[in-house]
Design an enzyme around this catalytic site. Structure first.
Site, mmCIF file in Angstrom:
data_model
loop_
_atom_site.group_PDB
_atom_site.id
_atom_site.type_symbol
_atom_site.label_atom_id
_atom_site.label_comp_id
_atom_site.label_asym_id
_atom_site.label_seq_id
_atom_site.Cartn_x
_atom_site.Cartn_y
_atom_site.Cartn_z
ATOM 1 N N LYS A 160 0.917 -1.191 -0.110
ATOM 2 C CA LYS A 160 0.117 -0.063 0.033
ATOM 3 C C LYS A 160 1.053 1.290 0.034
ATOM 4 C CE LYS A 160 -2.181 -1.132 3.972
ATOM 5 N NZ LYS A 160 -1.244 -2.318 4.041
ATOM 6 N N ARG A 215 -9.254 0.595 9.325
ATOM 7 C CA ARG A 215 -8.894 -0.636 9.790
ATOM 8 C C ARG A 215 -9.859 -1.488 10.591
ATOM 9 N NH1 ARG A 215 -2.811 0.495 9.026
ATOM 10 N NH2 ARG A 215 -1.880 -1.612 9.310
ATOM 11 N N ARG A 242 11.531 -5.645 4.797
ATOM 12 C CA ARG A 242 11.184 -4.248 4.662
ATOM 13 C C ARG A 242 12.057 -3.319 5.403
ATOM 14 N NH1 ARG A 242 5.452 -1.841 5.240
ATOM 15 N NH2 ARG A 242 5.613 -2.756 7.489
ATOM 16 N N ARG A 279 11.749 -1.126 10.819
ATOM 17 C CA ARG A 279 10.889 -0.575 11.759
ATOM 18 C C ARG A 279 10.532 -1.606 12.942
ATOM 19 N NH1 ARG A 279 5.290 0.539 8.315
ATOM 20 N NH2 ARG A 279 4.501 -0.818 9.896
ATOM 21 N N ARG A 312 0.488 -8.768 13.994
ATOM 22 C CA ARG A 312 -0.263 -7.703 13.105
ATOM 23 C C ARG A 312 -1.051 -8.215 12.154
ATOM 24 N NH1 ARG A 312 4.733 -4.963 10.796
ATOM 25 N NH2 ARG A 312 3.318 -3.755 9.527
HETATM 26 P P1 ADP Z 1 2.318 -1.795 3.126
HETATM 27 O O1 ADP Z 1 2.275 -0.350 3.236
HETATM 28 O O2 ADP Z 1 1.004 -2.573 2.507
HETATM 29 O O3 ADP Z 1 2.578 -2.257 4.528
HETATM 30 P P2 ADP Z 1 4.931 -1.499 1.733
HETATM 31 O O4 ADP Z 1 4.550 -0.743 0.618
HETATM 32 O O5 ADP Z 1 5.390 -0.865 2.881
HETATM 33 O O6 ADP Z 1 3.546 -2.220 2.251
HETATM 34 O O7 ADP Z 1 5.502 -2.929 1.111
HETATM 35 C C1 ADP Z 1 6.077 -3.717 2.015
HETATM 36 C C2 ADP Z 1 7.372 -4.521 1.551
HETATM 37 O O8 ADP Z 1 7.388 -4.917 0.320
HETATM 38 C C3 ADP Z 1 8.513 -3.167 1.117
HETATM 39 O O9 ADP Z 1 9.720 -3.634 1.799
HETATM 40 C C4 ADP Z 1 8.558 -2.966 -0.108
HETATM 41 O O10 ADP Z 1 9.834 -2.622 -0.711
HETATM 42 C C5 ADP Z 1 8.079 -4.436 -0.722
HETATM 43 N N1 ADP Z 1 7.233 -4.554 -1.818
HETATM 44 C C6 ADP Z 1 6.398 -3.555 -2.222
HETATM 45 N N2 ADP Z 1 5.491 -3.965 -3.161
HETATM 46 C C7 ADP Z 1 6.243 -4.801 -3.680
HETATM 47 C C8 ADP Z 1 6.030 -5.902 -4.848
HETATM 48 N N3 ADP Z 1 4.974 -5.647 -5.863
HETATM 49 N N4 ADP Z 1 6.991 -6.978 -5.034
HETATM 50 C C9 ADP Z 1 7.908 -7.087 -4.270
HETATM 51 N N5 ADP Z 1 8.310 -6.404 -2.961
HETATM 52 C C10 ADP Z 1 7.013 -5.456 -2.801
HETATM 53 P P1 ADP Z 2 1.194 -1.961 7.800
HETATM 54 O O1 ADP Z 2 0.720 -1.144 6.522
HETATM 55 O O2 ADP Z 2 2.695 -2.336 7.475
HETATM 56 O O3 ADP Z 2 0.536 -2.490 8.744
HETATM 57 P P2 ADP Z 2 1.031 0.865 8.961
HETATM 58 O O4 ADP Z 2 2.344 1.638 9.000
HETATM 59 O O5 ADP Z 2 -0.093 1.237 8.278
HETATM 60 O O6 ADP Z 2 1.475 -0.742 8.893
HETATM 61 O O7 ADP Z 2 0.640 0.644 10.668
HETATM 62 C C1 ADP Z 2 1.557 0.471 11.648
HETATM 63 C C2 ADP Z 2 0.731 0.371 13.041
HETATM 64 O O8 ADP Z 2 0.099 1.743 13.237
HETATM 65 C C3 ADP Z 2 -0.201 -0.679 13.057
HETATM 66 O O9 ADP Z 2 0.082 -1.951 13.293
HETATM 67 C C4 ADP Z 2 -1.062 -0.044 14.107
HETATM 68 O O10 ADP Z 2 -0.688 -0.138 15.337
HETATM 69 C C5 ADP Z 2 -0.858 1.473 13.741
HETATM 70 N N1 ADP Z 2 -2.238 2.119 12.953
HETATM 71 C C6 ADP Z 2 -1.930 2.599 11.416
HETATM 72 N N2 ADP Z 2 -3.061 2.801 11.022
HETATM 73 C C7 ADP Z 2 -4.065 2.620 11.876
HETATM 74 C C8 ADP Z 2 -5.467 2.741 12.032
HETATM 75 N N3 ADP Z 2 -6.222 3.246 10.922
HETATM 76 N N4 ADP Z 2 -5.961 2.346 13.127
HETATM 77 C C9 ADP Z 2 -5.468 2.008 14.152
HETATM 78 N N5 ADP Z 2 -4.147 1.778 14.289
HETATM 79 C C10 ADP Z 2 -3.458 1.989 13.170
#
Ligand code: ADP
Ligand code: ADP
Length: 205
Positions: free
Chosen positions: A15, A86, A120, A149, A160
């Site tokens: 995302k 969420r 990541r 992270r 998570r």
């Molecule tokens: P989210 O915001 O949904 O948690 P991220 O965009 O941070 O996801 O991506 C999670 C990890 O996967 C990052 O290390 C990113 O570089 C990698 N990633 C994102 N898209 C792809 C893809 N299409 N193929 C392989 N790795 C990806």
């Molecule tokens: P990812 O896409 O990898 O799960 P995010 O960066 O979106 O990670 O979120 C990291 C953390 O921040 C989540 O595990 C949660 O604790 C908190 N968080 C983010 N967005 C929300 C939300 N909309 N509601 C509640 N907690 C949130």
């Protein structure tokens, strides 16, 4: 009219990676509750600090995140919303605040999610997202400053994902039942996934 895009998906689905590109492509704001909370991890609220929830893989209380989204929406004409809603109560809150031009679900299987999350890395200066196997910077200076992270460790990742299945999958079902959701296969090269997303966004405009 400016695009108002909702990007749903599990932690690690891509995302953040795709939202950044969408924001650039369409000149819209990238609204991400995760980044906003990380920037304020030790802020005292009446529910404690965000850190207490984030480091355990739990959701931060709705009152805290709704306020973040409220302020961001007030400043944005067009936006891509990443990491919110969420749970169902956040989805309800969002529907009272704004209409969406597109809602997408980025579909990625669990094994791939775990691989993406545990590999990541983030650039603390730019917020750019990298991956130890799939996407490292060419610049050695950038590579040297990348960090993992706190919640991308294997143990917290499991919590998570559980939080996601319990709270966020019902949100995806909710949009699906409304007939408002377009599902995109997120298991492909980021460029290919981006093309799939923009095809949907442009057909919904
Ligand atoms: P989210 O915001 O949904 O948690 P991220 O965009 O941070 O996801 O991506 C999670 C990890 O996967 C990052 O290390 C990113 O570089 C990698 N990633 C994102 N898209 C792809 C893809 N299409 N193929 C392989 N790795 C990806
Ligand atoms: P990812 O896409 O990898 O799960 P995010 O960066 O979106 O990670 O979120 C990291 C953390 O921040 C989540 O595990 C949660 O604790 C908190 N968080 C983010 N967005 C929300 C939300 N909309 N509601 C509640 N907690 C949130």
């Amino acid at each position: 009219m400016s695009k108002r895009i909702l990007l749903l998906g599990a932690p690690g689905a891509g995302k953040g990676t795709q939202s950044k590109r969408l924001a650039e492509e369409y000149g819209i704001e990238h609204i991400t509750t995760g980044d906003a909370l990380r920037a304020n991890k030790d802020m005292e609220t009446e529910h404690g600090t965000p850190r207490e929830y984030m480091d355990a893989g739990d959701l931060v209380p709705d009152a805290v995140v709704n306020e973040i989204v409220d302020a961001a929406l007030a400043d944005a004409d067009g936006f891509v919303l990443d990491g919110y809603p969420r749970n169902l109560s956040q989805a309800e809150y969002l529907s009272e605040q704004t209409d969406l031009t597109a809602a997408l679900f980025l579909d990625v299987g669990e094994d791939e999610l775990i691989r993406r999350l545990t590999g990541r890395r983030m650039d603390p200066e730019t917020g750019d997202i990298y991956h130890t196997e799939f996407n490292m910077p060419d610049d050695e200076e950038i590579e040297a400053r990348l960090v993992q992270r706190d919640d991308d460790t294997e143990e917290v990742v499991k919590d998570r994902l559980e939080t996601y299945y319990d709270n966020t999958e019902p949100v995806i079902d909710h949009y699906r039942e409304q007939g408002a959701l377009v599902e995109v296969d997120g298991e492909a090269h980021p460029d290919e996934v981006f093309e799939r997303i923009t095809d949907v966004v442009e057909s919904e405009a």
